[in-house]
Design an enzyme around this catalytic site. Structure first.
Site, PDB file in Angstrom:
ATOM      1  N   ASP A  10       0.837  -1.195   0.000  1.00  0.00           N
ATOM      2  CA  ASP A  10       0.000   0.000   0.000  1.00  0.00           C
ATOM      3  C   ASP A  10       0.876   1.251   0.000  1.00  0.00           C
ATOM      4  O   ASP A  10       1.580   1.532   0.974  1.00  0.00           O
ATOM      5  CB  ASP A  10      -0.907   0.002   1.238  1.00  0.00           C
ATOM      6  CG  ASP A  10      -1.874   1.176   1.236  1.00  0.00           C
ATOM      7  OD1 ASP A  10      -2.994   1.019   0.719  1.00  0.00           O
ATOM      8  OD2 ASP A  10      -1.493   2.259   1.741  1.00  0.00           O
ATOM      9  N   TYR A  18       3.492   9.836   0.142  1.00  0.00           N
ATOM     10  CA  TYR A  18       4.502   9.258   1.017  1.00  0.00           C
ATOM     11  C   TYR A  18       5.916   9.583   0.558  1.00  0.00           C
ATOM     12  O   TYR A  18       6.871   9.403   1.314  1.00  0.00           O
ATOM     13  CB  TYR A  18       4.336   7.736   1.109  1.00  0.00           C
ATOM     14  CG  TYR A  18       3.001   7.278   1.640  1.00  0.00           C
ATOM     15  CD1 TYR A  18       2.128   8.160   2.290  1.00  0.00           C
ATOM     16  CD2 TYR A  18       2.579   5.958   1.486  1.00  0.00           C
ATOM     17  CE1 TYR A  18       0.899   7.741   2.760  1.00  0.00           C
ATOM     18  CE2 TYR A  18       1.351   5.530   1.969  1.00  0.00           C
ATOM     19  CZ  TYR A  18       0.506   6.432   2.593  1.00  0.00           C
ATOM     20  OH  TYR A  18      -0.720   6.000   3.062  1.00  0.00           O
ATOM     21  N   LYS A  28      -2.283   6.199  -4.478  1.00  0.00           N
ATOM     22  CA  LYS A  28      -3.377   7.111  -4.149  1.00  0.00           C
ATOM     23  C   LYS A  28      -3.184   8.466  -4.840  1.00  0.00           C
ATOM     24  O   LYS A  28      -2.051   8.963  -4.954  1.00  0.00           O
ATOM     25  CB  LYS A  28      -3.448   7.336  -2.634  1.00  0.00           C
ATOM     26  CG  LYS A  28      -3.579   6.058  -1.815  1.00  0.00           C
ATOM     27  CD  LYS A  28      -3.592   6.344  -0.323  1.00  0.00           C
ATOM     28  CE  LYS A  28      -3.614   5.061   0.484  1.00  0.00           C
ATOM     29  NZ  LYS A  28      -2.282   4.413   0.534  1.00  0.00           N
ATOM     30  N   HIS A  35      -6.995   9.786  -2.208  1.00  0.00           N
ATOM     31  CA  HIS A  35      -6.419   9.801  -0.869  1.00  0.00           C
ATOM     32  C   HIS A  35      -7.321  10.513   0.151  1.00  0.00           C
ATOM     33  O   HIS A  35      -7.549  10.014   1.249  1.00  0.00           O
ATOM     34  CB  HIS A  35      -5.044  10.477  -0.914  1.00  0.00           C
ATOM     35  CG  HIS A  35      -4.129  10.054   0.187  1.00  0.00           C
ATOM     36  ND1 HIS A  35      -2.766   9.975   0.045  1.00  0.00           N
ATOM     37  CD2 HIS A  35      -4.369   9.680   1.465  1.00  0.00           C
ATOM     38  CE1 HIS A  35      -2.218   9.572   1.175  1.00  0.00           C
ATOM     39  NE2 HIS A  35      -3.175   9.396   2.056  1.00  0.00           N
TER      40      HIS A  35
END
Length: 322
Positions: free
Chosen positions: A46, A51, A80, A113
Site C-alpha cells: 500500500d 509518502y 493514491k 487519498h
C-alpha cells in the site's frame, strides 16, 4: 512461510486481507521493506504519492521480480491520488507519474487519498506537493466537484492503467453521493480503524454498498506519537493497554497481533507497516489467532471515536469529518 487470507472484491478478485503499509518508510528503508515483505509472503503493498517513496518502493518490487520471488501479476500494487491533482486535466498526470516511479504499467488498486481538492502544484515545482501551496504554511482549496475527479479516474480504468478504484478518508454521506453516479463503483474504502476508533457504522454502510474495508493506523496512536501529535501523546498506547496485554498473554501472542486480529476477524483488511523481519512475520501470523466473541466485544468497548488522522487538526478549513 505465513501468507495472507483474502477477501473478494465486487468483481470476484481475491484481495489480500493483510497487506504492508509504506507510510514513513523513507529512502533505502522503503526499498528493503518492500523487497523483504514480498520475500516473506506479503502480496499487497500500500503506497501513495504523498509518502514520497514510490520510486524506492518500486525498486524493492523490481528486485523481488528479478530474484523470482514474485511475478508482477501476483502483487497488488496500490497508490493514491493526492489532493492537488483532483482536476480532470491533472488526474492522468498524477497516475502516470506514480506508475513511472513504481516502474509498473498499471495499478491494481488506486484510491482517492482524501475527498479534499487543493490548488494544483506542478511536479516540476515540488513533488510530492504536500498540503501547502507555497510549500510552507498556506493551504489553498480548489473547488473541484468530486464527480469530475472520479470520471477522470474511470477513464484511466478504461485505458487499463488502473484495475480497481477505491476511496480513502471518505465519510458515508460522500460515499452515498459517489455511488449515485459512479459508472465504475469503488471496490474498497480505506479509513482509520483501531480499537479507539471502531467505525462500525461506516463499515456497515460500505459493505451494504458492496465495498470491502481496509483499516489504516491499526495500532492507533503509535504511528502518530512518532510525529509528536498531542492527541496521540496523550492517548494510552494500545500495546501497553492492560486489556490488550492480558489478551496477548492469554493467546501467546504480541499486543500487535491481538489488535490486528481484532480487525481481520471483523472482516476488515489491514496494512500495518513493519520495520523488521520479525514484525512482518508476526503480522501475517496474526490471522491464526481466534478471539472469542467476548474478547472481540471487550476490545471494541475501548472505542472513543478518537481519530488521529484528521486534517482539521492541522489545516484550516479541511473539515471532512466534521
Amino acid at each position: 512461510m505465513p501468507s495472507s487470507p483474502v477477501v473478494w472484491l465486487r468483481d470476484g478478485a481475491e484481495f489480500p486481507q493483510i497487506g504492508m503499509g509504506t507510510w514513513k518508510h523513507n529512502g533505502e528503508k522503503a526499498s528493503e521493506a518492500v523487497y523483504n515483505g514480498l520475500k516473506n509472503g506479503y502480496r499487497l503493498i500500500d503506497g501513495a504519492c504523498d509518502y514520497g517513496n514510490e520510486k524506492e518502493c518500486g525498486e524493492g518490487l523490481r528486485r523481488a521480480i528479478v530474484h523470482d520471488i514474485v511475478t508482477r501479476d501476483e502483487v497488488w500494487v496500490v497508490s493514491k491520488l493526492w489532493n492537488t491533482f483532483h482536476r480532470k486535466e491533472h488526474v492522468k498526470e498524477a497516475v502516470l507519474r506514480s506508475l513511472h516511479d513504481w516502474g509498473v504499467s498499471y495499478f491494481d488498486l488506486y484510491y482517492v487519498h482524501f475527498p479534499i481538492s487543493l490548488q494544483y502544484v506542478s511536479p516540476d515545482e515540488r513533488y510530492p506537493p504536500g498540503w501547502f501551496v507555497d510549500g510552507k504554511s498556506k493551504v489553498e482549496h480548489d473547488p473541484v466537484p468530486f464527480r469530475e475527479t472520479w470520471e477522470a479516474l474511470e477513464a484511466l480504468v478504461d485505458l487499463g492503467l488502473i484495475k480497481h478504484l477505491g476511496v480513502s478518508n471518505m465519510c458515508s454521506a460522500l460515499l452515498m453521493d459517489l455511488m449515485s453516479y459512479a459508472r465504475i463503483k469503488p471496490s474498497v474504502l480505506q479509513i482509520e480503524i483501531h480499537p479507539y476508533n471502531v467505525q462500525e457504522r461506516a463499515v456497515q454502510y460500505a459493505r451494504s454498498q458492496g465495498l470491502e474495508v481496509t483499516g489504516y493506523s491499526s495500532f492507533g496512536p503509535l504511528g502518530f506519537r512518532e510525529l509528536n501529535m498531542p492527541k496521540a501523546l496523550h492517548a494510552q498506547p494500545l500495546f501497553t493497554h492492560p486489556m490488550i496485554t492480558t489478551l496477548a498473554e492469554a493467546h501467546d501472542a504480541t499486543p500487535a497481533q491481538i489488535v490486528l486480529r481484532w480487525a481481520t476477524q471483523r472482516g476488515i483488511c489491514v496494512i500495518p507497516k513493519s520495520d523488521t523481519l520479525q514484525q512482518m512475520g508476526e503480522n501475517l501470523a496474526s490471522a491464526k489467532i481466534k478471539l472469542t466473541e467476548e474478547e472481540m466485544n471487550a476490545i471494541s468497548g475501548l472505542n472513543l471515536g478518537l481519530r488521529f488522522n484528521d486534517p482539521a487538526d492541522d489545516f484550516e478549513g479541511c473539515h471532512i469529518f466534521s
